[in-house]
Design a protein around this motif. Sequence first.
Motif, mmCIF file in Angstrom:
data_model
loop_
_atom_site.group_PDB
_atom_site.id
_atom_site.type_symbol
_atom_site.label_atom_id
_atom_site.label_comp_id
_atom_site.label_asym_id
_atom_site.label_seq_id
_atom_site.Cartn_x
_atom_site.Cartn_y
_atom_site.Cartn_z
ATOM 1 N N MET A 1 0.840 -1.200 0.000
ATOM 2 C CA MET A 1 0.000 0.000 0.000
ATOM 3 C C MET A 1 0.876 1.252 0.000
ATOM 4 S SD MET A 1 -2.830 1.204 2.857
ATOM 5 C CE MET A 1 -3.726 -0.328 2.771
ATOM 6 N N THR A 2 1.895 1.273 0.830
ATOM 7 C CA THR A 2 2.770 2.440 0.936
ATOM 8 C C THR A 2 3.541 2.657 -0.364
ATOM 9 O OG1 THR A 2 2.981 1.979 3.307
ATOM 10 C CG2 THR A 2 4.532 3.553 2.360
ATOM 11 N N HIS A 3 4.023 1.566 -0.946
ATOM 12 C CA HIS A 3 4.776 1.686 -2.203
ATOM 13 C C HIS A 3 3.852 2.169 -3.327
ATOM 14 C CE1 HIS A 3 8.691 -0.016 -4.046
ATOM 15 N NE2 HIS A 3 8.337 1.094 -4.649
ATOM 16 N N ASN A 4 2.645 1.653 -3.376
ATOM 17 C CA ASN A 4 1.644 2.099 -4.345
ATOM 18 C C ASN A 4 1.392 3.602 -4.198
ATOM 19 O OD1 ASN A 4 -0.585 2.285 -6.125
ATOM 20 N ND2 ASN A 4 -1.985 1.658 -4.515
ATOM 21 N N PHE A 5 1.221 4.052 -2.968
ATOM 22 C CA PHE A 5 0.958 5.476 -2.740
ATOM 23 C C PHE A 5 2.174 6.322 -3.111
ATOM 24 C CE2 PHE A 5 -2.477 4.593 0.730
ATOM 25 C CZ PHE A 5 -3.320 4.071 -0.244
ATOM 26 N N HIS A 6 3.369 5.820 -2.864
ATOM 27 C CA HIS A 6 4.598 6.510 -3.273
ATOM 28 C C HIS A 6 4.587 6.750 -4.786
ATOM 29 C CE1 HIS A 6 8.935 7.201 -3.871
ATOM 30 N NE2 HIS A 6 8.897 6.217 -4.756
ATOM 31 N N TRP A 7 4.211 5.722 -5.528
ATOM 32 C CA TRP A 7 4.186 5.839 -6.990
ATOM 33 C C TRP A 7 3.100 6.782 -7.475
ATOM 34 C CZ3 TRP A 7 4.120 -0.148 -7.438
ATOM 35 C CH2 TRP A 7 5.423 -0.646 -7.381
ATOM 36 N N ASN A 8 1.969 6.813 -6.780
ATOM 37 C CA ASN A 8 0.773 7.452 -7.334
ATOM 38 C C ASN A 8 0.319 8.734 -6.649
ATOM 39 O OD1 ASN A 8 0.013 5.635 -9.552
ATOM 40 N ND2 ASN A 8 -0.026 4.118 -7.911
ATOM 41 N N VAL A 9 1.014 9.172 -5.617
ATOM 42 C CA VAL A 9 0.595 10.399 -4.937
ATOM 43 C C VAL A 9 0.730 11.591 -5.889
ATOM 44 C CG1 VAL A 9 2.851 10.968 -3.900
ATOM 45 C CG2 VAL A 9 0.728 11.688 -2.765
ATOM 46 N N LYS A 10 -0.167 12.549 -5.725
ATOM 47 C CA LYS A 10 -0.090 13.784 -6.516
ATOM 48 C C LYS A 10 -0.719 14.912 -5.703
ATOM 49 C CE LYS A 10 -4.215 12.524 -9.102
ATOM 50 N NZ LYS A 10 -4.772 12.158 -10.383
ATOM 51 N N GLY A 11 -0.508 16.116 -6.154
ATOM 52 C CA GLY A 11 -1.064 17.271 -5.476
ATOM 53 C C GLY A 11 0.012 18.095 -4.801
ATOM 54 N N PRO A 12 -0.423 19.108 -4.018
ATOM 55 C CA PRO A 12 0.532 20.056 -3.428
ATOM 56 C C PRO A 12 1.515 19.418 -2.442
ATOM 57 C CG PRO A 12 -1.746 20.640 -2.843
ATOM 58 C CD PRO A 12 -1.806 19.457 -3.748
ATOM 59 N N MET A 13 1.160 18.270 -1.863
ATOM 60 C CA MET A 13 2.065 17.602 -0.914
ATOM 61 C C MET A 13 2.911 16.540 -1.609
ATOM 62 S SD MET A 13 -0.190 17.171 2.575
ATOM 63 C CE MET A 13 -1.503 16.178 1.852
ATOM 64 N N PHE A 14 2.918 16.526 -2.944
ATOM 65 C CA PHE A 14 3.587 15.451 -3.689
ATOM 66 C C PHE A 14 5.001 15.171 -3.192
ATOM 67 C CE2 PHE A 14 6.704 14.256 -6.856
ATOM 68 C CZ PHE A 14 6.260 12.986 -7.162
ATOM 69 N N MET B 1 -4.896 8.885 1.230
ATOM 70 C CA MET B 1 -3.748 7.972 1.349
ATOM 71 C C MET B 1 -3.202 8.014 2.770
ATOM 72 S SD MET B 1 -1.518 8.651 -2.083
ATOM 73 C CE MET B 1 -2.039 8.093 -3.702
ATOM 74 N N ILE B 2 -3.063 9.223 3.289
ATOM 75 C CA ILE B 2 -2.536 9.386 4.648
ATOM 76 C C ILE B 2 -3.463 8.703 5.649
ATOM 77 C CG2 ILE B 2 -1.958 11.051 6.458
ATOM 78 C CD1 ILE B 2 -1.270 13.020 4.098
ATOM 79 N N ARG B 3 -4.771 8.952 5.539
ATOM 80 C CA ARG B 3 -5.746 8.318 6.446
ATOM 81 C C ARG B 3 -5.667 6.784 6.369
ATOM 82 N NH1 ARG B 3 -8.864 12.452 4.275
ATOM 83 N NH2 ARG B 3 -9.291 14.108 5.764
ATOM 84 N N LEU B 4 -5.588 6.271 5.154
ATOM 85 C CA LEU B 4 -5.514 4.825 4.969
ATOM 86 C C LEU B 4 -4.233 4.249 5.567
ATOM 87 C CD1 LEU B 4 -6.892 4.733 1.334
ATOM 88 C CD2 LEU B 4 -7.936 3.572 3.310
#
Length: 165
Positions: free
Chosen positions: A41-54, A111-114
């Motif tokens: 899950m963490t690796h997936n979010f690393h790959w796919n995060v976007k937005g101002p906190m990217f 993502m953070i909540r999850l």
Amino acid sequence: MKSAYHPAGPVMDIGIAAQDRADIAAGLSRLLADSFTLYMMTHNFHWNVKGPMFNSLHQMFMVQYTEQWNALDVIAERIRALGHPAPGTFAEFARLTSIEAPEGVPAARDMIRLLVAAQEATARTARGLYPVVDEANDQPSADLLTQRLEVHEKTAWMLRSLLEE
């Protein structure tokens, strides 16, 4: 003192009863499944995060998934040291984990909540094994659980802090 021998090979005698070793290995298998699910899950979010906190989340998630990856081997090797096979397939992990991985790509704050929920679930799995480990007088497993709890509780706190206004 001579080690007992069985035609199938040496009999394990590390001072922990066979049933206790089986119970601890089963609990550590659940911890391994939670840890692997959290890693993915963490690796997936690393790959796919976007937005101002990217940038900050991309880097933070990398540190977290790298730590998780390294923990997988430690947990699996403890299961093996207790004389049991470590689970190692997606099917086994899916059956054993307490974490429900999300479908798709959530928004960054989701993502953070999850991840907070997954870190806390993994901590609960580790903490739930303590009574069995204590009863069996299994200090190496207790030490492993203590180390994992420290990481998961601290990581959950750090992630939770990002959600505060």
